[in-house]
Design an enzyme around this catalytic site. Structure first.
Site, PDB file in Angstrom:
ATOM      1  N   TYR A 219      -4.979   4.158   5.696  1.00  0.00           N
ATOM      2  CA  TYR A 219      -5.305   3.235   6.848  1.00  0.00           C
ATOM      3  C   TYR A 219      -6.675   3.429   7.118  1.00  0.00           C
ATOM      4  CZ  TYR A 219      -0.803   0.645   7.229  1.00  0.00           C
ATOM      5  OH  TYR A 219       0.532  -0.207   7.040  1.00  0.00           O
TER       6      TYR A 219
ATOM      7  N   LYS B  80       0.806  -1.246  -0.014  1.00  0.00           N
ATOM      8  CA  LYS B  80       0.037  -0.116   0.014  1.00  0.00           C
ATOM      9  C   LYS B  80       0.779   1.287   0.093  1.00  0.00           C
ATOM     10  CE  LYS B  80       0.694   1.997   3.427  1.00  0.00           C
ATOM     11  NZ  LYS B  80       1.810   2.637   4.230  1.00  0.00           N
TER      12      LYS B  80
END
Ligand code: NDP
Length: 355
Positions: A206, A121
């Site tokens: 997140y 990510k």
């Protein structure tokens, strides 16, 4: 006798052991902090995955790492020779652990070489890059997994279950906070062309991902405001702190904060009859889950697992059945869409509608 039944059943099971499964080879691309500290050690906890390749710009480091983890010489590549991976049958998947601006390019090259891909990510720096990566996976008929490790570990999965199964009634609001005080001003995370942006790209993501998996919905509207400390050399190119709202179709609003200035490490769901939260929420170990109902506070303990091993196992399983992983390219693209809307809202100082 009755007592003999379980014994008979158990020994019958033992008489037919499961067929031995083939190993699943990974090549790790970029031997930086995350690869060294978490991913390479995680192969001690995987089932079928083995590290069979290393791709690096540093020959000495690659040789030393290969020796430490038993990677064969034929699995060593530079960025220039990377495409020869197509001829290496040891390698089933490529795990991309490069700076963000290189995720799309290496994902596409790995898929062209016929490999499955696990990419860290954020998936890429733009939605357009995500689209190209998804198309490359489809064309190669290979699986693409975006490295949202928390989706594979027990605490996050318990939070998702509590929200979706409405243990405390329907969700009314979500609060997500993720941040840290970033160090070295010379690192790539503070260069916009490489990192794609500031705290939103690295850690705010997140919260975006959590708001989506906790609600089980896709955001229809985003509103964001930013604060960067004036004169702080770290924030010449990228943002420090972002406050943002994600509005979901059910009416739930996730109110989130992302920061490179202060430590923030919590996700909380406010449901009708109680709330539940994780703090720390995004660490690799030591996660904690608390449930609050009226005046009672309960801590729930679950097994601590190796997030990276679970994620690498998952891609191996999904590759074997050729089915999309839990956190596929489409999931990663959804987050990038929200992040692009966050940046647009910061610029225009208006809510942005997602259609
Ligand atoms: P590092 O800077 O420590 O490592 C990146 C590596 O990429 C370098 O060591 C280098 O490896 C290689 N590289 C190739 N080209 C460049 C370049 N132009 N500049 C810098 N490095 C280059 O980064 P991290 O390991 O911290 O992060 C890598 C990725 O992992 C990021 O996308 C980040 O978002 C993600 N991440 C995810 C975490 C998670 O919990 N899921 C935690 C931390 C990071 P070599 O010398 O071998 O060529």
């Amino acid at each position: 006798s009755l007592a003999a039944v379980p014994f008979v059943a158990a020994s019958a099971e033992q008489a037919t052991p499961p067929a031995p499964q083939r190993t699943f080879g990974y090549a790790i691309v970029g031997i930086g902090d995350l690869a060294t500290d978490a991913i390479l050690p995680a192969f001690a906890n995987t089932t079928r995955p083995r590290v069979m390749g290393l791709v690096s710009g540093d020959v000495e480091k690659a040789r030393a790492t290969a020796k430490q983890y038993g990677v064969p010489d034929r699995g060593l590549y530079s960025y220039d020779t990377f495409d020869r991976i197509v001829d290496n049958p040891d390698i089933d998947a490529v795990y991309i652990v490069l700076p963000n601006n290189l995720h799309a390019q290496y994902t596409i090259r790995a898929h062209k070489a016929g490999k499955h891909v696990l990419v860290e990510k954020p998936m890429a720096n733009t939605v357009a890059e995500c689209d190209a990566m998804i198309a490359a996976a489809k064309q190669a008929n290979r699986q693409l997994l975006v490295g949202y490790r928390l989706r594979y570990e027990p605490y996050t999965q318990a939070m998702i279950r509590m929200a979706r199964e409405q243990e405390f009634g329907p969700t009314r609001a979500i609060v997500c906070e993720a941040g840290f005080n970033i160090g070295n001003p010379a690192q790539w995370r503070l260069t916009k062309a490489v990192a794609g942006g500031g705290s939103m790209m690295d850690i705010g993501i997140y919260s975006v991902n959590a708001a989506r998996y906790l609600s089980g919905e896709e955001a229809v509207e985003v509103y964001a405001t930013e604060y960067s400390t004036p004169g702080d050399v770290r924030f010449k190119e990228v943002e420090e702190t972002v406050h943002f709202h994600m509005r979901f179709p059910s009416g739930v609003i996730a109110s989130c904060m992302s920061s490179y200035g202060v430590p923030l490490n919590r996700f909380r769901v406010h449901a009708l009859r109680g709330s539940f939260e994780m703090e720390p929420a995004w660490n690799r170990t030591g996660l904690r889950l608390r449930v609050m109902r009226g005046s009672t506070v309960e801590q729930r303990y679950l097994p601590q697992r190796d997030h990276f091993a679970l994620m690498m196992d998952h891609l191996a399983e999904r590759a074997a059945t050729n089915t999309a992983p839990l956190t596929d390219g489409v999931d990663g693209r959804h987050d990038m869409r929200v992040i692009e809307a966050v940046y647009e809202s910061m610029r225009t100082k208006r809510p942005v509608t997602l259609v």
